[in-house]
Design a protein around this motif. Sequence first.
Motif, PDB file in Angstrom:
ATOM      1  N   VAL A  13      35.188-109.841  55.835  1.00 52.52           N
ATOM      2  CA  VAL A  13      36.238-108.989  55.288  1.00 52.52           C
ATOM      3  C   VAL A  13      35.300-108.919  53.494  1.00 52.52           C
ATOM      4  N   LYS A  14      34.697-107.750  52.935  1.00 53.03           N
ATOM      5  CA  LYS A  14      34.552-107.826  51.632  1.00 53.03           C
ATOM      6  C   LYS A  14      34.963-106.603  50.766  1.00 53.03           C
ATOM      7  N   HIS A  15      35.338-106.492  51.824  1.00 50.91           N
ATOM      8  CA  HIS A  15      36.739-105.369  50.487  1.00 50.91           C
ATOM      9  C   HIS A  15      38.407-105.758  51.229  1.00 50.91           C
ATOM     10  N   PHE A  16      39.649-106.012  49.978  1.00 50.63           N
ATOM     11  CA  PHE A  16      40.476-106.296  50.144  1.00 50.63           C
ATOM     12  C   PHE A  16      41.729-105.097  49.724  1.00 50.63           C
ATOM     13  N   HIS A  17      42.503-105.243  50.869  1.00 56.44           N
ATOM     14  CA  HIS A  17      44.156-104.169  50.078  1.00 56.44           C
ATOM     15  C   HIS A  17      43.960-104.906  48.653  1.00 56.44           C
ATOM     16  N   SER A  18      43.896-104.552  47.872  1.00 55.53           N
ATOM     17  CA  SER A  18      44.654-105.784  46.483  1.00 55.53           C
ATOM     18  C   SER A  18      45.898-105.856  45.851  1.00 55.53           C
ATOM     19  N   ALA A 174      38.215-115.871  50.945  1.00 53.35           N
ATOM     20  CA  ALA A 174      38.866-114.933  50.386  1.00 53.35           C
ATOM     21  C   ALA A 174      39.739-114.668  51.540  1.00 53.35           C
ATOM     22  N   ILE A 175      41.496-114.261  51.025  1.00 55.61           N
ATOM     23  CA  ILE A 175      42.668-113.979  52.317  1.00 55.61           C
ATOM     24  C   ILE A 175      43.319-113.199  51.304  1.00 55.61           C
ATOM     25  N   GLY A 176      43.763-112.208  53.120  1.00 57.19           N
ATOM     26  CA  GLY A 176      44.437-110.722  52.430  1.00 57.19           C
ATOM     27  C   GLY A 176      44.410-109.492  53.812  1.00 57.19           C
ATOM     28  N   LYS A 177      44.539-108.606  53.475  1.00 53.04           N
ATOM     29  CA  LYS A 177      44.008-107.750  55.296  1.00 53.04           C
ATOM     30  C   LYS A 177      43.302-106.834  54.416  1.00 53.04           C
ATOM     31  N   ALA A 178      42.188-106.344  55.343  1.00 53.86           N
ATOM     32  CA  ALA A 178      41.179-105.557  54.682  1.00 53.86           C
ATOM     33  C   ALA A 178      41.092-104.452  54.455  1.00 53.86           C
ATOM     34  N   ALA A 179      40.845-103.623  53.272  1.00 56.44           N
ATOM     35  CA  ALA A 179      40.663-101.876  53.384  1.00 56.44           C
ATOM     36  C   ALA A 179      39.305-101.678  53.850  1.00 56.44           C
TER      37      ALA A 179
END
Length: 201
Positions: A13-18, A174-179
Amino acid sequence: MELFTAIEQRRAVKHFHSGEQMSERDFQKMMEAVLLSPTSYNIQHWRFVRVSNAEVREQVGEAAWGQPQVTEASELLVLCADTQAWAKQPERYWQNVDAKAQGVLVDMLASFYHGKDQLQRDEAMRSCGMAAQTLMLAAKGLGYDTCPMIGFDAGQLAEVINLPQDHVIGMIIAIGKAAKPAGVRGGQLAMHQVLMQNYFV
C-alpha cells in the motif's frame, strides 16, 4: 484473519490514513510474532528501528526520496541486521539446551561463518527477509496494511538511524490503514514458469 486470506490480501500500500494509529497492544502482538521468525543457527540477526519521532520520520522520508507512506503510516520500521551476530556471545542463542549440545552448536556456528564476509551478509539479509514476511502477514492478520520499501538512499538512512558499522539495512516497512487500495496486480507468472521438478530444463 485466516492465514491464506492474509497471504492473498497482503499488498504493498502506497498511501495510508495519517490519522490512524496502531494500538500498542497490536504492535507488541505483531512484534512477538516477528521474533518467532526462523534464522540460521537461531542467531536472530534482525534489529528493528521503530521510527516514532516526527522529525526523524521526516529525515527518513528525505532519505526515501519523499515517498508519502513514510510519514503517513501509523508505524514505520527499519529492518536491519547485525552481520556479526554469529560472533557475539553465540552461546545465548542456545541458552535453553544442555551444555554439551550448546558447545557443539556454538563450535559449528563459528566454523560455518568465520572469515566468510559474503555469507555473513547474505545470511543477515535472508533473516531480514523472513522477518519482513512474518511482520507483513502478522500486520494483515491484525487488520493493517503494509508497504515494504527498498527505495531509499542507504547511506543517508544509515546516518539518520545511527546504524552501527557491522549492521546492514534490509528494508523499510510502513504499517497502517490503507487510504487507497493497492493497484491491480501487475501479473503473476504461471506456475510452470517458476516451479521446476528436480532440476532446470
